[in-house]
Design a protein around this motif. Structure first.
Motif, short mmCIF file in Angstrom:
data_model
loop_
_atom_site.label_atom_id
_atom_site.label_comp_id
_atom_site.label_asym_id
_atom_site.label_seq_id
_atom_site.Cartn_x
_atom_site.Cartn_y
_atom_site.Cartn_z
N THR A 62 0.83 -1.20 0.00
CA THR A 62 0.00 0.00 0.00
C THR A 62 0.87 1.25 0.00
OG1 THR A 62 -1.57 -1.25 1.39
CG2 THR A 62 -1.95 1.13 1.13
N TYR A 63 1.91 1.24 0.84
CA TYR A 63 2.80 2.39 0.95
C TYR A 63 4.25 1.92 0.91
CZ TYR A 63 -1.39 4.56 3.01
OH TYR A 63 -2.66 5.02 3.24
N VAL A 64 5.11 2.79 0.36
CA VAL A 64 6.56 2.59 0.42
C VAL A 64 7.16 3.87 1.00
CG1 VAL A 64 8.68 2.14 -0.85
CG2 VAL A 64 6.54 1.08 -1.60
N PHE A 65 7.99 3.73 2.02
CA PHE A 65 8.68 4.86 2.63
C PHE A 65 10.17 4.72 2.36
CE2 PHE A 65 4.82 4.03 4.99
CZ PHE A 65 4.26 5.29 5.12
N THR A 66 10.78 5.74 1.77
CA THR A 66 12.22 5.70 1.56
C THR A 66 12.90 6.67 2.52
OG1 THR A 66 12.59 7.47 -0.07
CG2 THR A 66 11.69 5.39 -0.89
N SER A 67 14.13 6.35 2.87
CA SER A 67 14.93 7.25 3.71
C SER A 67 16.32 7.37 3.11
CB SER A 67 15.00 6.75 5.16
OG SER A 67 15.77 5.57 5.25
N GLY A 68 16.79 8.60 3.00
CA GLY A 68 18.15 8.83 2.53
C GLY A 68 18.26 9.22 1.07
N GLY A 69 19.33 9.95 0.77
CA GLY A 69 19.67 10.22 -0.62
C GLY A 69 18.99 11.42 -1.24
N ILE A 70 18.50 12.38 -0.42
CA ILE A 70 17.86 13.56 -1.01
C ILE A 70 18.58 14.84 -0.59
CG2 ILE A 70 15.62 12.48 -1.31
CD1 ILE A 70 14.63 13.96 1.19
N GLY A 71 19.86 14.73 -0.27
CA GLY A 71 20.66 15.89 0.11
C GLY A 71 21.29 16.58 -1.08
N PRO A 72 22.34 17.42 -0.84
CA PRO A 72 22.93 18.24 -1.90
C PRO A 72 24.16 17.66 -2.58
CG PRO A 72 23.68 19.02 0.22
CD PRO A 72 22.79 17.84 0.50
N VAL A 143 9.03 9.88 -0.03
CA VAL A 143 10.49 10.02 -0.07
C VAL A 143 10.91 11.01 1.02
CG1 VAL A 143 12.46 10.72 -1.49
CG2 VAL A 143 10.53 9.50 -2.53
N MET A 144 11.72 10.51 1.97
CA MET A 144 12.07 11.32 3.13
C MET A 144 13.58 11.30 3.38
SD MET A 144 8.89 10.48 5.71
CE MET A 144 9.14 8.69 5.68
N ALA A 145 14.01 12.23 4.21
CA ALA A 145 15.43 12.35 4.53
C ALA A 145 15.92 11.16 5.35
CB ALA A 145 15.67 13.64 5.29
N GLY A 146 17.24 10.96 5.32
CA GLY A 146 17.83 9.91 6.13
C GLY A 146 18.16 10.35 7.54
N VAL A 147 18.33 11.65 7.75
CA VAL A 147 18.62 12.16 9.10
C VAL A 147 17.41 11.89 10.00
CG1 VAL A 147 19.17 14.21 10.46
CG2 VAL A 147 20.10 13.97 8.14
N PRO A 148 17.58 11.13 11.08
CA PRO A 148 16.42 10.70 11.88
C PRO A 148 15.52 11.83 12.35
CG PRO A 148 18.33 9.42 12.49
CD PRO A 148 18.83 10.49 11.55
N SER A 149 16.09 12.92 12.83
CA SER A 149 15.24 14.01 13.34
C SER A 149 14.40 14.62 12.24
CB SER A 149 16.10 15.08 14.01
OG SER A 149 17.02 15.65 13.08
N ILE A 150 14.96 14.71 11.03
CA ILE A 150 14.22 15.29 9.91
C ILE A 150 13.16 14.31 9.42
CG2 ILE A 150 14.39 16.19 7.57
CD1 ILE A 150 17.14 17.23 8.24
#
Length: 244
Positions: A62-72, A143-150
């Motif tokens: 139903t859902y896929v959550f990604t973490s990491g790889g959206i930085g500069p 699609v979300m950041a890998g930094v846990p707090s973010i």
């Protein structure tokens, strides 16, 4: 019931340099909403691997959550991989640029930072109240950041958009016993309760063999029944209850 998968992206996770904590957080949060976490994958910063994993997971969950790889930096390629998986262009999003401008001072929004405003065409932005660089949703992929707090801050913004079902609950009991001695009896208990996940987790402490039995499900009565039968099994085998 809705289900979900998590795709963790990053060479630093696979190398052991960085220890992932996002899976534990998302697993707990999803369980509380009644969403079953069915799979976790970890892939390198490699576009082919990311696209292949996304294609497989988004077709199955139903859902896929990604973490990491959206930085500069040069190895932040998740956004481009998502665009390729969905067959759309990667574009500089004006709203994402505006949010970054609110974060950085005059002259600080360089080409590297503007990379964080490159979003797949048609995606909806996910708020990032900490550093402003947004995540995004494309179809059933978040699609979300890998930094846990973010990542946690981003999840707070999307939590209310997710399906909600009966929350998953758990019961546990720790026995002073060897896992092999319990196996046959636990199999019988599991067979009698197919809607409950019954797991056994061995450990050793103070020279003793311990096994923690954990029952997970959405029916409190069934979970209690599993615990009653586990206690009965312990009595039958002469295994002392160490905890629970």
């Amino acid at each position: 019931m809705a289900n979900a998968a998590i795709l963790v992206i990053g060479n630093e996770i696979l190398s052991g340099r960085t220890q992932d904590s996002n899976v534990a957080f998302l697993g707990k949060e999803l369980a509380e909403r009644g969403i079953t976490l069915g799979e976790v994958r970890i892939v390198r910063d490699d576009q082919t691997a990311i696209v292949a994993a996304l294609d497989a997971l988004r077709a199955s969950y139903t859902y896929v959550f990604t973490s990491g790889g959206i930085g500069p930096t040069h190895d932040d390629i998740t956004s481009a991989a998502v665009a390729k998986a969905f067959g759309v262009a990667l574009e500089r999003d004006p709203e994402a640029v505006r949010r970054l401008q609110s974060r950085y001072g005059q002259g600080e929004l360089n080409a590297a930072r503007l990379k964080m405003a490159e979003i797949p065409e048609g995606a909806a932005l996910i708020d990032n109240p900490i550093s402003q660089a947004p995540g995004f949703r494309m179809g059933n992929v978040f699609v979300m950041a890998g930094v846990p707090s973010i990542l946690r801050a981003m999840f707070e913004g999307i939590r209310g958009t997710l399906a909600e079902g009966p929350p998953q609950m758990s019961r546990s009991l720790t026995l002073s016993a060897r896992e092999g001695d319990l196996a046959e009896g636990l199999t019988r208990i599991q067979d009698r309760h197919p809607q409950v996940e019954v797991g056994s987790y061995p450990s050793f402490a103070e020279g003793r063999s311990l096994v923690t039995i954990v029952a997970r499900g959405i029916d409190a009565g069934m979970l209690d029944s599993v615990m009653v039968q586990t206690r009965a099994l312990a009595t039958e085998l002469g295994a002392a209850i160490a905890e629970g």
